[in-house]
Scaffold this motif. Structure first.
Motif, PDB file in Angstrom:
ATOM      1  N   UNK A 127       0.837  -1.205   0.000  1.00 47.90           N
ATOM      2  CA  UNK A 127       0.000   0.000   0.000  1.00 47.90           C
ATOM      3  C   UNK A 127       0.872   1.256   0.000  1.00 47.90           C
ATOM      4  N   UNK A 128       2.069   1.135   0.565  1.00 45.43           N
ATOM      5  CA  UNK A 128       2.978   2.268   0.574  1.00 45.43           C
ATOM      6  C   UNK A 128       4.189   1.987   1.444  1.00 45.43           C
ATOM      7  N   UNK A 129       5.254   2.742   1.211  1.00 48.74           N
ATOM      8  CA  UNK A 129       6.452   2.607   2.050  1.00 48.74           C
ATOM      9  C   UNK A 129       7.169   3.938   2.077  1.00 48.74           C
ATOM     10  N   UNK A 130       7.950   4.169   3.133  1.00 53.21           N
ATOM     11  CA  UNK A 130       8.611   5.456   3.332  1.00 53.21           C
ATOM     12  C   UNK A 130      10.110   5.309   3.114  1.00 53.21           C
ATOM     13  N   UNK A 131      10.505   5.441   1.847  1.00 54.89           N
ATOM     14  CA  UNK A 131      11.910   5.231   1.500  1.00 54.89           C
ATOM     15  C   UNK A 131      12.826   6.218   2.227  1.00 54.89           C
TER      16      UNK A 131
END
Lengths: 150, 723
Positions: B236-240
């Motif tokens: 759904x999403x990730x915080x690189x």
């Protein structure tokens, strides 16, 4: 920078203090004979000797190793592959896929250094490494053969 | 055995082309004029000879411990009359194969077919090269080839003159391909059929064997990956940004829709950063998947009206109506993980023009196809270089997901080689699991204790449906009946049961299945051979005698059973407190049987004192390696029978490493006595078959010891305590 002594040579390595010895050996020093299998000290594929004692290098942090300690890997077990365990392994054609065998050989060499004439139970107690190909019976026979050769 | 085989050139080309093969000499090769001092010569696709007489045999099938590399080299060297001490092997690449019209045939190494499915054309390759070397020598000396003899790579002429293969290879490559070759009868073999040492042992003893996971290249980066914890889930999403500044980190890459990878200078740094990376998942519709749901699916299948009939003879319903005694039992075989010692991994280098992959695969052609797909490049612009596998067991044939991922990551970093390594946890949580099944067994006995009918209803998962639906036949899966087929060279049901019905209700939980050493034979043999034991006891008959009475029409099935019975001493009393079990099965073209001696103490602790296992694979290439395969198959089979199980909770695999997925170690490993008894006339496999009989032999012995019938594996779920 950490300094560790591997197979008689001191290496300066650029690794965080928590880095497992396994990955320092493999990625920084280029000794890939020591294998990654599980990362939780369960399978033994990463077995090396620390001052002659068999250790699972995947859970041994580099910060806990002193430069004065001698690390021996499969590459340093013998100069020419003629350690009695290696000779016995060749004689009995032990490896199948071979991936776990570095660890098995290092565990067996340490067992025999500590106990030159192990009983079956000594061998079973000392050899807890996993082999999915199932070479256990040949390993057991080869340890007995190595004891004779040693 | 067919003995002397003569093939015409026309027949040879026709038959080999039909299989997608051609002889290497149909392709232009370096001839005498082009030969350079010190350069090796390709005599044909299978045989390359160096001036120093080193013979390199090309093997398309891959070595993963099963001894195929040595066995195929033995066969080619045999027909070539090479000096075994000078034989080496090499793997051709699938890209070369594409460029050369699949000259080496299939690369797939599964189904215990590495030797049996290659032996004919590889022996012909060796024999053809030998004939060309003889022709070259004869031309040098101005004599007929029939006047020459060959021994260990040295050709002798009628006047005592000699030439070594290394001196003749360039000439041989230039002569016409012979119109026919005659293969040796196995009775003439001096290299094949012998217990020679493996050809690949030395580098496995000093750390110098390079596995895929050891591969390195200048400028190479390393990737660690996290895949959806729930099958069908998506990222759904990730915080690189949370990890970009961590040591060594170079890139954070979305891999497809269901995984995220961190790329760093070392793998340990990539893994460390990945663990710190916040990832949100859309878990999808399987987020509440549980074993209760899966068991409910399977239980419904056990009773379903409709099922795919695999074998039907006589009238089971009538037999049931007339039976003096009806015996019923439900069995279960759980999910298993391959747990290869070397976790999944691959290195990829992508540019807009070309993509190369270095990996461990049981099917390099499939890996090449995966590479081309993921690279979005024509297959001719891709290549796969392979390594000896750190274990395969079917995992590296079931899916090349790890190749897809490595290429996808490399594609995000054009020109930079990236090595993707799955942690053990990723490996175990994203397997291609041995499929889950149950079986309802119903047997009918007459008043004299004769088996009059049997219905075997298998309910559960289809590997084809999960991995390659195109292999289904009108939506049905004939592979479900491995070892249970009425007439089959591959795996025939041996018992003459007059009224027999074997059917399959396919029920597919959303857990990815795969081909796991022995495949469906594992549960089929456990179900059938345990139940045959139940029927024998219900009939008041000896389990060996009961089986033998039904195997009169299948003498090879019976012969292996008799062999283990005799070796274990079935007719004499077992030692005090020790009990025996026996079973047989046929699969991958071989006939196998096992007998076990066990004891169970009052705390329920099992001890396996002795295993005797027999195999009739028709033809034997290396007896000591067959013994190694038999022993190894028991370690693998008994892991599943005694200890291991994959389960699901809240859509997630519960087992992530060897602490929760225990396997047989030296402590649990029994002594295994092997009986290798080739009866000739066919070629069966040896890498898998004896795994089928590991579990049932021990479980039948446990029943003899305790009166407890183990119907659900692994054994660890059964309390064997008495009293």
């Amino acid at each position: 920078m950490a300094r560790i002594r591997v197979n008689g040579t001191v290496h300066e390595v650029d690794a965080e203090p928590e880095t497992p010895l396994l990955w320092v050996l493999r990625e920084q020093i280029g000794l890939t004979g020591t294998k990654f299998g599980c990362g939780i000290a369960a399978c033994g594929a990463c077995t090396v000797h620390l001052d002659g004692i068999p250790m699972r290098s995947c859970v041994m942090q580099i910060q806990d190793i002193d430069e004065g300690q001698e690390i021996t890997t499969i590459e340093g077990l013998s100069p020419d592959g003629t350690h009695p365990v290696q000779r016995a392994w060749a004689e009995l054609d032990v490896p199948q896929c071979g991936y776990c065998q570095s660890g098995q050989i290092m565990a067996a060499a340490a067992l025999l250094a500590d106990n030159p004439d192990p009983s079956d139970e000594d061998i079973v107690a000392g050899m807890t490494n996993i082999c999915r190909c199932g070479t256990y019976n040949r390993i057991k026979a080869a340890i007995k053969r190595a004891a004779e050769l040693g | 055995m067919a003995g002397q085989i003569s093939i015409s050139r026309r027949g040879f080309l026709a038959s080999t082309m039909a299989g997608g093969l051609c002889l290497g000499l149909r392709i232009p090769v370096p001839g005498a004029a082009m030969a350079q001092e010190g350069a090796p010569t390709e005599v044909n696709a299978w045989v390359v000879i160096h001036p120093d007489d080193t013979v390199v045999i090309r093997v398309a099938r891959v070595e993963m411990g099963q001894g195929t590399l040595t066995g195929l080299a033995q066969l080619v060297a045999e027909e070539l009359d090479a000096d075994w001490e000078k034989v080496r092997t090499e793997y051709p690449t699938p890209g070369e194969s594409v460029a050369r019209n699949r000259v080496w045939g299939p690369f797939g190494t599964y189904g215990s077919q590495g030797i049996r499915a290659s032996q004919q054309y590889m022996r012909e390759g060796g024999a053809t090269a030998r004939a060309m070397l003889l022709r070259a020598a004869a031309d040098r000396w101005g004599v007929e080839p029939e006047t020459l003899t060959v021994s260990r790579g040295v050709i002798s002429g009628p006047d005592g003159q000699t030439l070594r293969y290394g001196e003749l290879a360039a000439d041989a490559a230039a002569v016409e391909v012979p119109s026919e070759v005659t293969l040796k009868d196995p009775s003439q073999w001096t290299i094949a059929g012998q217990p020679v040492k493996r050809i690949d042992t030395a580098p496995k003893l000093d750390g110098s064997q390079i596995y895929s996971l050891d591969h390195t290249m200048p400028g190479m980066l390393n990737a660690a990956i996290r895949q959806t914890p729930v099958p069908g889930g998506k990222v759904a999403g990730f915080d690189a940004n949370a990890v970009r500044d961590m040591p060594g980190v170079r890139e954070v890459v979305a891999v497809g829709e269901d995984a995220v990878a961190v790329v760093a200078d070392t793998w340990w740094r990539a893994k460390t950063a990945l663990e710190a990376l916040p990832i949100e998942w859309n878990e999808g519709e399987n987020a509440d998947l549980s074993m209760d749901q899966i068991h409910a699916m399977l239980d419904e299948g056990l009773e379903a009206e409709e099922a795919f009939i695999g074998t039907s003879r006589g009238d089971f319903a009538a037999a049931r109506a007339e039976a003096a005694q009806v015996v019923e039992a439900v069995y279960h075989f759980p999910y298993q993980h391959h747990a290869t010692m070397e976790p999944m991994n691959a290195t990829a280098l992508w540019t807009p023009e070309r993509c190369e992959v270095w990996t461990a695969t049981q099917d390099a052609e499939a890996a090449l196809a995966a590479t081309a797909t993921a690279a979005d490049l024509p297959i001719e612009q891709c290549e796969v270089y392979r390594f000896t596998l750190g274990g395969g067991f079917g995992r590296r044939a079931s899916s090349h997901d790890y190749v897809h991922q490595a290429v996808a990551i490399a594609k995000a970093m054009p020109g930079t080689p990236v090595k993707l390594i799955w942690s053990r946890e990723e490996d175990m949580l994203h397997g291609c699991y041995h499929p889950i099944t149950k079986a309802k067994m119903v047997g009918t006995l007459d008043a004299d204790g004769n088996l009059t009918g049997m219905h075997m209803r298998i309910s559960g998962q289809s590997i084809f449906a999960g991995l390659m639906p195109e292999a289904l036949e009108e939506g049905l899966d004939p592979l479900a009946f491995q070892g249970l087929n009425a007439e089959s060279d591959e795996g025939e049901f041996g018992y003459s049961v007059p009224n027999l019905l074997i059917d399959h209700a396919m029920r597919n939980p959303p857990v990815r299945p795969g081909f796991w050493r022995g495949v469906n034979n594992n549960q089929n043999a456990f179900y059938l051979e345990s139940f045959m034991d139940e029927l024998a006891h219900a009939a008041g008959r000896d389990p060996l005698e009961f089986r033998r009475s039904l195997l009169a029409d299948h003498p090879r099935h019976r012969a292996v059973l008799d062999a283990v019975a005799e070796a274990i001493g079935w007719d004499s009393a077992a030692p005090e407190g020790v009990f025996r079990g026996i079973c047989q099965h046929m699969g991958y073209g071989s006939y196998v049987a096992a007998a076990a001696e066990v004891s169970v103490d009052d705390q329920g602790q099992l001890t396996i004192h002795r295993i005797v296992a027999a195999t009739d694979p028709g033809q034997v290439i290396n007896p000591q390696q067959i013994e190694a395969q038999i022993e190894g198959s028991f370690a693998y089979g008994l892991s599943a029978a005694l200890l291991s199980e994959i389960t699901v909770s809240d859509g997630r695999i519960d087992q992530a490493n060897f602490d929760t997925y225990p396997v047989v170690t030296m402590r649990e490993m029994p002594e295994v006595e092997s009986i290798v008894m080739p009866s000739g006339g066919f070629w069966g496999g040896v890498g898998e078959p004896t795994i089928f009989v590991a579990g049932p032999a021990v479980m039948n012995a446990i029943f003899a010891a305790t009166g407890k019938r183990v119907r659900t594996l692994p054994l660890a779920s059964t309390d064997l305590r008495t009293g």
